[in-house]
Design an enzyme around this catalytic site. Structure first.
Site, PDB file in Angstrom:
ATOM      1  N   ASP A 161      42.418  45.370   2.874  1.00 51.48           N
ATOM      2  CA  ASP A 161      41.278  45.081   3.741  1.00 51.48           C
ATOM      3  C   ASP A 161      41.143  43.643   4.250  1.00 51.48           C
ATOM      4  O   ASP A 161      41.012  43.408   5.430  1.00 51.48           O
ATOM      5  CB  ASP A 161      39.980  45.437   3.001  1.00 51.48           C
ATOM      6  CG  ASP A 161      39.997  46.838   2.416  1.00 51.48           C
ATOM      7  OD1 ASP A 161      41.036  47.522   2.440  1.00 51.48           O
ATOM      8  OD2 ASP A 161      38.948  47.266   1.906  1.00 51.48           O
ATOM      9  N   GLU A 390      41.190  47.074 -11.540  1.00 49.79           N
ATOM     10  CA  GLU A 390      41.545  47.358 -10.137  1.00 49.79           C
ATOM     11  C   GLU A 390      42.665  46.410  -9.681  1.00 49.79           C
ATOM     12  O   GLU A 390      43.617  46.820  -9.045  1.00 49.79           O
ATOM     13  CB  GLU A 390      40.301  47.182  -9.261  1.00 49.79           C
ATOM     14  CG  GLU A 390      40.526  47.515  -7.797  1.00 49.79           C
ATOM     15  CD  GLU A 390      39.252  47.380  -6.966  1.00 49.79           C
ATOM     16  OE1 GLU A 390      38.235  46.860  -7.476  1.00 49.79           O
ATOM     17  OE2 GLU A 390      39.285  47.797  -5.788  1.00 49.79           O
TER      18      GLU A 390
HETATM   19  C1  DGY Z   1      36.393  49.542   0.366  1.00 49.30           C
HETATM   20  O1  DGY Z   1      35.335  50.067   0.681  1.00 49.30           O
HETATM   21  O2  DGY Z   1      36.476  48.525  -0.315  1.00 49.30           O
HETATM   22  C2  DGY Z   1      37.633  50.194   0.723  1.00 49.30           C
HETATM   23  O3  DGY Z   1      38.731  49.397   0.520  1.00 49.30           O
HETATM   24  C3  DGY Z   1      37.594  50.753   2.097  1.00 49.30           C
HETATM   25  O4  DGY Z   1      38.352  51.875   2.025  1.00 49.30           O
END
Ligand code: DGY
Length: 420
Positions: A161, A390
């Site tokens: 992201d 994560e």
């Molecule tokens: C989030 O919401 O952090 C995700 O990476 C989007 O899919």
């Protein structure tokens, strides 16, 4: 409890009756590329459950072949943006964008490693048409002019992201949004480990824009100010096409095999345009400015995962070794020598187990067992010391982001689960 037992317990705890959430609360739905890895993790101890993961993901597939990045099987208020913001007409509700297409590689992996051969044959045969349809969608929707590289229209589609590779392209996206932003992630995880507020404004601006375009692929492609040829997505797609070809030889027709071979040739040729000699790795291409993204990221090693770039493998290994000299744990998600490197902030520095698994697979395939083993050892040590986080801080080794993460558990099981 051993770490392998903990990993199996994590998958069971994140099971929602056929599909897995990445982790409770922070990600309360089914995510596309997460599920591909998670299926491979399940397969180490429950093959039937692994196939279910794939079938449940495909319940979200659109008629045109697109596999959305989120399938909202059951409601939850813990996540933003939920189905109402996406405004997609589909049952079950889904988001309107996709994610790196690991799925065919996962299906091939399940099929190749199956202990229950009859079930694997039946399951692979039943999902093969959906995979083929999905790969046709990638070409039709995201490379309609057949340049060879598919376009990604939202940073969420890359799975990485807030990668520094997107800083330039994302800066073109306005910060104004129609949908009010009600972030939940920063109530569950330290905001310093998540994308910044301004990035979220741009992320949601794109969602608003695409919703107004009716989620129609040609319109999305033409209106999006964020349009990149992501090296990660293209490398993963190339690998997935090669795995799909293996499935097509068993379950498909001769014309389908030829069609897949054509796409493989086209992507392979185009991927070389992403080589960055100075940085010693592959980078993404901004399809609006036609400039290569100036920052090296862990995605730049992924062409090896596609059995591509063998001639560059030694150079890639040297680049990785240089990164390892600065950040003690491999593989940081961004070049640790980059001024904007942030070791705790999501995709701007932390180590991600799934990316490590793909890069290690690539180095092993080209015969660099030493680099593959270093990446594997680092990943296992991070997990055994810090837990099934994560992601991981590459200098301190701290486990950060969400806890009890499904795909981290899956990678641990693939490397250390012993298939028991
Ligand atoms: C989030 O919401 O952090 C995700 O990476 C989007 O899919």
């Amino acid at each position: 409890m051993s770490m392998a037992e903990q990993a199996r317990a994590t998958l069971r705890a994140n099971d929602r009756g056929g599909y897995s959430v990445p982790t409770a609360r922070l990600y309360p739905f089914q995510w596309n590329w997460d599920s591909a890895f998670v299926a491979m993790g399940w397969a180490t101890f429950d093959e039937d459950r692994a196939w279910q993961e794939i079938h449940w993901l495909l319940k979200g597939q659109w008629d045109d072949g697109m596999i959305p990045h989120i399938v909202f099987h059951a409601p939850s208020d813990d996540y933003f943006p939920g189905p109402a913001v996406w405004g997609v007409m589909h049952a079950p509700p889904t988001s309107g964008i996709t994610q790196p297409p690991v799925l065919a590689a996962a299906v091939r992996h399940l099929w190749d490693h199956a202990r229950d051969r009859a079930a694997a044959e039946a399951n692979a045969a039943s999902v093969y048409p959906s995979l083929l349809c999905n790969h046709r969608w990638w070409q039709a929707a995201r490379d309609p002019q057949r340049h060879g590289l598919v376009a990604t229209l939202h940073p969420w589609e890359t799975g990485m992201d807030n990668s520094p590779a997107w800083d330039g392209p994302l800066a073109r996206v306005p910060t104004e949004t129609v949908s009010p932003i009600r972030r939940r992630d920063t109530m569950l995880v330290d905001a310093a480990m998540r994308p910044r507020g301004e990035e979220y404004q741009r992320f949601i601006h794109l969602v608003d824009l695409f919703r107004d375009a009716g989620w129609e692929p040609a319109r999305m492609l033409s209106v999006s100010p964020f349009r990149v040829a992501d090296v990660g997505t293209n490398a993963i797609l190339l690998r997935a096409e090669k795995d799909l070809l293996a499935l097509a030889r068993r379950f498909g027709s001769v014309p389908q095999q030829a069609e897949i071979e054509t796409r493989i040739e086209r992507i392979s040729a185009a991927l070389e345009r992403l080589w960055q000699e100075e940085a010693g790795l592959y980078v993404s291409l901004d399809l609006v400015t036609h400039a290569l993204c100036p920052v090296g990221t862990s995605a730049g090693f992924l062409p090896l995962f596609a059995w591509h770039g063998q001639a560059r493998a030694a150079r890639l290994a040297a680049t990785l070794a240089a990164w390892g000299g600065r950040a003690t744990r491999l593989v940081p998600s961004a070049d640790p020598g980059f001024a904007g490197f942030e070791p705790k902030r999501y995709w701007r520095g932390p180590v991600w187990a799934v990316v490590n698994w793909m890069i290690a697979d690539g180095f092993a395939t080209v015969g660099n067992a030493g680099t593959a083993s270093r990446i594997r050892t680092d990943t296992i040590a991070l997990i055994e010391t810090a837990g099934l986080s994560e992601y991981f801080e590459p200098i301190s080794g701290e486990g950060i982001g969400g806890a009890d993460f499904s795909w981290t558990a899956a990678i641990y099981l693939m490397w250390c689960g012993g298939g028991s």
